[in-house]
Scaffold this motif. Structure first.
Motif, PDB file in Angstrom:
ATOM      1  N   LYS A 188      31.984  16.017  -2.325  1.00  0.00           N
ATOM      2  CA  LYS A 188      33.102  16.880  -2.714  1.00  0.00           C
ATOM      3  C   LYS A 188      33.170  18.117  -1.819  1.00  0.00           C
ATOM      4  N   PHE A 189      32.028  18.769  -1.593  1.00  0.00           N
ATOM      5  CA  PHE A 189      32.004  19.961  -0.755  1.00  0.00           C
ATOM      6  C   PHE A 189      32.289  19.628   0.714  1.00  0.00           C
ATOM      7  N   MET A 190      31.852  18.453   1.156  1.00  0.00           N
ATOM      8  CA  MET A 190      32.154  18.026   2.527  1.00  0.00           C
ATOM      9  C   MET A 190      33.663  17.903   2.723  1.00  0.00           C
ATOM     10  N   ASN A 191      34.355  17.430   1.700  1.00  0.00           N
ATOM     11  CA  ASN A 191      35.814  17.337   1.773  1.00  0.00           C
ATOM     12  C   ASN A 191      36.455  18.721   1.776  1.00  0.00           C
ATOM     13  N   GLU A 192      35.982  19.597   0.879  1.00  0.00           N
ATOM     14  CA  GLU A 192      36.615  20.901   0.713  1.00  0.00           C
ATOM     15  C   GLU A 192      36.349  21.840   1.884  1.00  0.00           C
ATOM     16  N   ILE A 193      35.131  21.820   2.403  1.00  0.00           N
ATOM     17  CA  ILE A 193      34.752  22.792   3.436  1.00  0.00           C
ATOM     18  C   ILE A 193      34.805  22.198   4.849  1.00  0.00           C
ATOM     19  N   LEU A 194      34.357  20.958   4.969  1.00  0.00           N
ATOM     20  CA  LEU A 194      34.260  20.345   6.300  1.00  0.00           C
ATOM     21  C   LEU A 194      35.427  19.413   6.615  1.00  0.00           C
ATOM     22  N   ASP A 195      36.360  19.268   5.649  1.00  0.00           N
ATOM     23  CA  ASP A 195      37.498  18.362   5.835  1.00  0.00           C
ATOM     24  C   ASP A 195      37.025  16.966   6.245  1.00  0.00           C
ATOM     25  N   ALA A 196      36.043  16.455   5.468  1.00  0.00           N
ATOM     26  CA  ALA A 196      35.409  15.178   5.812  1.00  0.00           C
ATOM     27  C   ALA A 196      36.285  13.954   5.529  1.00  0.00           C
ATOM     28  N   LYS A 197      37.301  14.134   4.680  1.00  0.00           N
ATOM     29  CA  LYS A 197      38.243  13.046   4.368  1.00  0.00           C
ATOM     30  C   LYS A 197      37.552  11.837   3.721  1.00  0.00           C
ATOM     31  N   ILE A 198      36.636  12.110   2.824  1.00  0.00           N
ATOM     32  CA  ILE A 198      36.030  11.039   2.016  1.00  0.00           C
ATOM     33  C   ILE A 198      37.043  10.693   0.933  1.00  0.00           C
ATOM     34  N   ASN A 199      37.522   9.442   0.909  1.00  0.00           N
ATOM     35  CA  ASN A 199      38.623   9.093   0.013  1.00  0.00           C
ATOM     36  C   ASN A 199      38.185   8.967  -1.448  1.00  0.00           C
ATOM     37  N   ARG A 200      39.157   8.886  -2.338  1.00  0.00           N
ATOM     38  CA  ARG A 200      38.890   8.854  -3.778  1.00  0.00           C
ATOM     39  C   ARG A 200      38.083   7.638  -4.186  1.00  0.00           C
ATOM     40  N   THR A 201      38.357   6.518  -3.535  1.00  0.00           N
ATOM     41  CA  THR A 201      37.623   5.290  -3.858  1.00  0.00           C
ATOM     42  C   THR A 201      36.132   5.461  -3.583  1.00  0.00           C
ATOM     43  N   GLU A 202      35.818   6.071  -2.450  1.00  0.00           N
ATOM     44  CA  GLU A 202      34.417   6.298  -2.096  1.00  0.00           C
ATOM     45  C   GLU A 202      33.777   7.327  -3.027  1.00  0.00           C
ATOM     46  N   LEU A 203      34.507   8.371  -3.362  1.00  0.00           N
ATOM     47  CA  LEU A 203      33.984   9.384  -4.282  1.00  0.00           C
ATOM     48  C   LEU A 203      33.660   8.764  -5.637  1.00  0.00           C
ATOM     49  N   GLN A 204      34.540   7.897  -6.113  1.00  0.00           N
ATOM     50  CA  GLN A 204      34.297   7.232  -7.396  1.00  0.00           C
ATOM     51  C   GLN A 204      33.112   6.285  -7.299  1.00  0.00           C
ATOM     52  N   ARG A 205      32.962   5.638  -6.154  1.00  0.00           N
ATOM     53  CA  ARG A 205      31.822   4.743  -5.951  1.00  0.00           C
ATOM     54  C   ARG A 205      30.516   5.526  -6.028  1.00  0.00           C
ATOM     55  N   LEU A 206      30.491   6.715  -5.435  1.00  0.00           N
ATOM     56  CA  LEU A 206      29.292   7.554  -5.483  1.00  0.00           C
ATOM     57  C   LEU A 206      28.988   7.982  -6.915  1.00  0.00           C
ATOM     58  N   ARG A 207      30.024   8.301  -7.672  1.00  0.00           N
ATOM     59  CA  ARG A 207      29.816   8.683  -9.075  1.00  0.00           C
ATOM     60  C   ARG A 207      29.286   7.504  -9.885  1.00  0.00           C
ATOM     61  N   ASN A 208      29.803   6.324  -9.590  1.00  0.00           N
ATOM     62  CA  ASN A 208      29.331   5.126 -10.295  1.00  0.00           C
ATOM     63  C   ASN A 208      27.855   4.857  -9.995  1.00  0.00           C
ATOM     64  N   ILE A 209      27.464   5.063  -8.751  1.00  0.00           N
ATOM     65  CA  ILE A 209      26.053   4.905  -8.382  1.00  0.00           C
ATOM     66  C   ILE A 209      25.193   5.876  -9.187  1.00  0.00           C
ATOM     67  N   GLU A 210      25.670   7.111  -9.324  1.00  0.00           N
ATOM     68  CA  GLU A 210      24.896   8.140 -10.030  1.00  0.00           C
ATOM     69  C   GLU A 210      24.732   7.841 -11.513  1.00  0.00           C
ATOM     70  N   THR A 211      25.684   7.143 -12.117  1.00  0.00           N
ATOM     71  CA  THR A 211      25.560   6.816 -13.539  1.00  0.00           C
ATOM     72  C   THR A 211      24.442   5.815 -13.798  1.00  0.00           C
TER      73      THR A 211
END
Length: 227
Positions: A163-186
């Protein structure tokens, strides 16, 4: 009438032949089963039990094996616990902000970042299930030393970093990937192995995929006070 008689006779003949064939097949199966040596059956049962035992590694066993492999700098064992589709994420701090790289395997001779080599650590077991240790950047000390994992919480460091990489570094990690990371964390737990302030900690996450546990994150940014 004669045609009907012949038709019934043919049907009865077919039924008798089919019954005989089924009896022959049943007898052949019985002979085959009886012909298997008892020691072979015993060996097959043993193999099946060993496979089940291997598949039934507990969370605690996997945490300890990974920690010992890391302290021994045993890349082979670490890679055995990396899922071929999930891969492994290395979180690090190149400056004031955490970042990560995603890899399919792990190699002690190729550190992330490349200027920060993987230190030779000593194992700090036994593993304890309790609140994770915290690092104080004021005193530069941990509030407790040892090897811990928290069964009561799930980590969010990976998705927060993205999330911070997107906000500060403009990393362009898409929503699908972000959700995948959250799913891994659960499906994950965070573990921290600490020593004194002169030795680097080992901070990592393990994730359950199917019936097995895999290492998915090594966090080299936590306890870094350079920002």
């Amino acid at each position: 009438m004669r045609n009907l008689f012949f038709f019934v006779l043919i049907c009865l003949s077919i039924g008798v032949i089919s019954c005989r064939n089924n009896k022959k097949e049943d007898k052949a199966v019985k002979i085959a089963q009886d012909s298997i040596p008892l020691d072979t059956i015993s060996k097959l049962d043993t193999i099946e039990k060993e496979v089940k035992k291997e598949d039934a590694e507990t969370l605690e066993e996997v945490l300890e094996k990974i920690a010992k492999a890391y302290t021994d700098q045993d890349s082979k064992t670490i890679n055995n616990y990396i899922h071929p589709k999930l891969g492994i994420y290395i979180i690090y701090r190149p400056g004031a902000l955490d970042s990560y790289v995603h890899q399919s395997n792990f190699n002690f001779s190729k550190p992330v970042p490349e200027y920060h080599s993987y230190e030779k650590l000593s194992y700090k077991g036994p593993l304890k299930a309790e609140k994770l240790p915290a690092f104080d950047c004021g005193t530069m000390k941990w509030d407790k030393l040892g090897f811990f994992y928290d069964k009561k919480s799930r980590p969010n460091e990976l998705s927060q970093t993205a999330k911070f990489m997107n906000e500060i570094l403009d990393a362009k990690i898409n929503r699908t990937e972000l959700q995948r990371l959250r799913n891994i964390e659960t499906r994950s737990y965070r573990a921290i192995m600490t020593s004194n302030e002169s030795e680097e900690p080992f901070v990592f996450h393990v994730t359950k995929e199917g019936e097995k546990w895999y290492i998915t994150v090594i966090d080299r940014a936590y306890a870094g006070c350079d920002a």
